[in-house]
Design a protein around this motif. Structure first.
Motif, PDB file in Angstrom:
ATOM      1  N   ARG A 159       0.854  -1.188   0.000  1.00 25.82           N
ATOM      2  CA  ARG A 159       0.000   0.000   0.000  1.00 25.82           C
ATOM      3  C   ARG A 159       0.893   1.242   0.000  1.00 25.82           C
ATOM      4  NH1 ARG A 159       0.303  -1.509   5.323  1.00 25.82           N
ATOM      5  NH2 ARG A 159       0.823   0.181   6.790  1.00 25.82           N
ATOM      6  N   GLU A 160       0.359   2.313  -0.550  1.00 26.66           N
ATOM      7  CA  GLU A 160       1.072   3.589  -0.594  1.00 26.66           C
ATOM      8  C   GLU A 160       0.426   4.632   0.303  1.00 26.66           C
ATOM      9  OE1 GLU A 160       3.850   3.567  -2.345  1.00 26.66           O
ATOM     10  OE2 GLU A 160       3.409   1.527  -3.042  1.00 26.66           O
ATOM     11  N   PHE A 161      -0.793   4.324   0.812  1.00 27.04           N
ATOM     12  CA  PHE A 161      -1.568   5.302   1.584  1.00 27.04           C
ATOM     13  C   PHE A 161      -2.208   4.610   2.787  1.00 27.04           C
ATOM     14  CE2 PHE A 161      -5.404   7.566   2.707  1.00 27.04           C
ATOM     15  CZ  PHE A 161      -5.014   8.887   2.660  1.00 27.04           C
ATOM     16  N   PRO A 162      -2.222   5.208   3.950  1.00 28.81           N
ATOM     17  CA  PRO A 162      -1.698   6.541   4.276  1.00 28.81           C
ATOM     18  C   PRO A 162      -0.195   6.552   4.485  1.00 28.81           C
ATOM     19  CG  PRO A 162      -2.692   5.561   6.194  1.00 28.81           C
ATOM     20  CD  PRO A 162      -2.943   4.605   5.065  1.00 28.81           C
ATOM     21  N   GLN A 163       0.424   5.358   4.679  1.00 32.07           N
ATOM     22  CA  GLN A 163       1.871   5.230   4.775  1.00 32.07           C
ATOM     23  C   GLN A 163       2.301   4.061   3.911  1.00 32.07           C
ATOM     24  OE1 GLN A 163       2.284   4.667   9.026  1.00 32.07           O
ATOM     25  NE2 GLN A 163       2.828   6.811   9.347  1.00 32.07           N
ATOM     26  N   LYS A 164       3.515   4.114   3.404  1.00 29.15           N
ATOM     27  CA  LYS A 164       4.016   3.025   2.591  1.00 29.15           C
ATOM     28  C   LYS A 164       4.258   1.794   3.463  1.00 29.15           C
ATOM     29  CE  LYS A 164       6.308   5.743  -1.022  1.00 29.15           C
ATOM     30  NZ  LYS A 164       7.582   6.000  -1.735  1.00 29.15           N
ATOM     31  N   GLY A 165       3.671   0.685   3.069  1.00 30.78           N
ATOM     32  CA  GLY A 165       3.846  -0.523   3.852  1.00 30.78           C
ATOM     33  C   GLY A 165       3.493  -1.768   3.069  1.00 30.78           C
ATOM     34  N   VAL A 166       3.969  -2.910   3.544  1.00 31.26           N
ATOM     35  CA  VAL A 166       3.676  -4.210   2.944  1.00 31.26           C
ATOM     36  C   VAL A 166       3.249  -5.155   4.054  1.00 31.26           C
ATOM     37  CG1 VAL A 166       4.485  -6.105   1.505  1.00 31.26           C
ATOM     38  CG2 VAL A 166       5.471  -3.826   1.216  1.00 31.26           C
ATOM     39  N   THR A 167       2.152  -5.851   3.845  1.00 33.83           N
ATOM     40  CA  THR A 167       1.720  -6.880   4.788  1.00 33.83           C
ATOM     41  C   THR A 167       1.940  -8.248   4.149  1.00 33.83           C
ATOM     42  OG1 THR A 167      -0.559  -6.654   3.981  1.00 33.83           O
ATOM     43  CG2 THR A 167       0.031  -5.453   5.974  1.00 33.83           C
ATOM     44  N   HIS A 168       2.640  -9.111   4.865  1.00 35.55           N
ATOM     45  CA  HIS A 168       2.913 -10.471   4.404  1.00 35.55           C
ATOM     46  C   HIS A 168       2.072 -11.437   5.235  1.00 35.55           C
ATOM     47  CE1 HIS A 168       6.483  -8.939   2.254  1.00 35.55           C
ATOM     48  NE2 HIS A 168       6.697  -8.211   3.329  1.00 35.55           N
ATOM     49  N   PHE A 169       1.416 -12.354   4.558  1.00 33.68           N
ATOM     50  CA  PHE A 169       0.482 -13.256   5.240  1.00 33.68           C
ATOM     51  C   PHE A 169       0.976 -14.694   5.150  1.00 33.68           C
ATOM     52  CE2 PHE A 169      -3.801 -15.490   5.268  1.00 33.68           C
ATOM     53  CZ  PHE A 169      -4.000 -15.319   6.626  1.00 33.68           C
ATOM     54  N   PHE A 170       0.947 -15.376   6.288  1.00 33.24           N
ATOM     55  CA  PHE A 170       1.356 -16.775   6.398  1.00 33.24           C
ATOM     56  C   PHE A 170       0.200 -17.582   6.990  1.00 33.24           C
ATOM     57  CE2 PHE A 170       5.126 -14.246   6.464  1.00 33.24           C
ATOM     58  CZ  PHE A 170       6.172 -15.008   5.964  1.00 33.24           C
ATOM     59  N   THR A 171       0.148 -18.856   6.659  1.00 32.09           N
ATOM     60  CA  THR A 171      -0.788 -19.766   7.326  1.00 32.09           C
ATOM     61  C   THR A 171      -0.013 -21.004   7.755  1.00 32.09           C
ATOM     62  OG1 THR A 171      -1.446 -20.918   5.276  1.00 32.09           O
ATOM     63  CG2 THR A 171      -2.738 -18.979   5.923  1.00 32.09           C
ATOM     64  N   LYS A 172      -0.285 -21.480   8.943  1.00 34.75           N
ATOM     65  CA  LYS A 172       0.444 -22.657   9.444  1.00 34.75           C
ATOM     66  C   LYS A 172      -0.523 -23.634  10.097  1.00 34.75           C
ATOM     67  CE  LYS A 172       4.484 -24.066  12.151  1.00 34.75           C
ATOM     68  NZ  LYS A 172       5.181 -24.630  10.952  1.00 34.75           N
ATOM     69  N   GLU A 173      -0.542 -24.854   9.582  1.00 32.23           N
ATOM     70  CA  GLU A 173      -1.391 -25.896  10.162  1.00 32.23           C
ATOM     71  C   GLU A 173      -0.671 -26.555  11.322  1.00 32.23           C
ATOM     72  OE1 GLU A 173      -3.941 -29.929   9.012  1.00 32.23           O
ATOM     73  OE2 GLU A 173      -2.814 -28.854   7.457  1.00 32.23           O
TER      74      GLU A 173
END
Length: 212
Positions: free
Chosen positions: A114-128
């Motif tokens: 995302r560029e708004f409202p702040q630049k950021g990246v969310t990384h998603f993991f799933t673990k069984e």
């Protein structure tokens, strides 16, 4: 009256939307903060009221701000991998279980920038995990460093809908979620096939039509 701090924001339709990116693309972005979160889940044969099959346990947490989210947090990609940073966060939030139950690269699922409202990246993991491992995490989480501070407690996502069409997942989805954690939950349920698509769609529709 406009709320302070909001008057200079562009209209919703003009704000840049988050976009899906690959792991490699995400790590090459400049000026972006990286956050990693994981959906921990386990199969179960338990039934609610001895008749409603639960099928899977999915863990989320109640945050200090009163919103629901997944365990994890910000990581510094300059001196550690996504997984190393995430596991450090999990040890602080969930306790000593993650000395052994480490999230690995094979648990990675997606990234969103995302560029708004702040630049950021969310990384998603799933673990069984196994049912026993989930129960151990729930017991040990109350002794974790962040318990009662950043983490108010763990909650299980009800992956069922009661006969009234509201209780269970629909009511849960009407809660307040942090960031994109609600879309991550839906993504996890779909990609892992924890529920059928029609069950998810019905729950989403019902949650949007609940009147309090």
């Amino acid at each position: 009256m406009a709320q302070a701090g909001l008057s200079n924001l562009p209209p919703l339709e003009e704000r840049p939307r988050p976009r899906n990116v690959s792991r490699e693309e995400a790590l090459q972005l400049e000026g972006h903060r990286h956050a990693c979160h994981v959906m921990l889940y386990a199969p179960t044969t338990a039934k609610l009221f001895e008749r409603v099959p639960i099928r899977y346990i999915v863990l989320m947490m109640m945050r200090f701000d009163g919103r629901l989210g997944f365990p994890g947090g910000f990581v510094d990609t300059r001196d550690s991998s996504l997984e190393e940073g995430l596991n450090r966060e999990l040890q602080e939030e969930l306790g000593s279980s993650f000395d052994t139950l480490a999230v690995t690269e094979k648990d990675y699922r997606s990234s969103q920038a995302r560029e708004f409202p702040q630049k950021g990246v969310t990384h998603f993991f799933t673990k069984e995990l196994t049912l026993e491992e989930i129960e151990t995490i729930e017991k040990e989480a109350v002794f974790a460093k962040d318990h009662g501070l950043e983490v108010m407690g763990l909650v299980r996502v009800p992956l069922f809908t009661l006969r009234d069409g509201i209780g269970g997942l629909p009511a849960f989805l009407s809660n307040n979620f942090i960031g994109n954690s609600k879309s991550q939950l839906l993504y996890g349920m779909r990609t892992l096939r924890l529920l059928r698509e029609d069950q998810i769609q019905d729950a989403m529709w019902a949650s949007q039509n609940i009147q309090f």
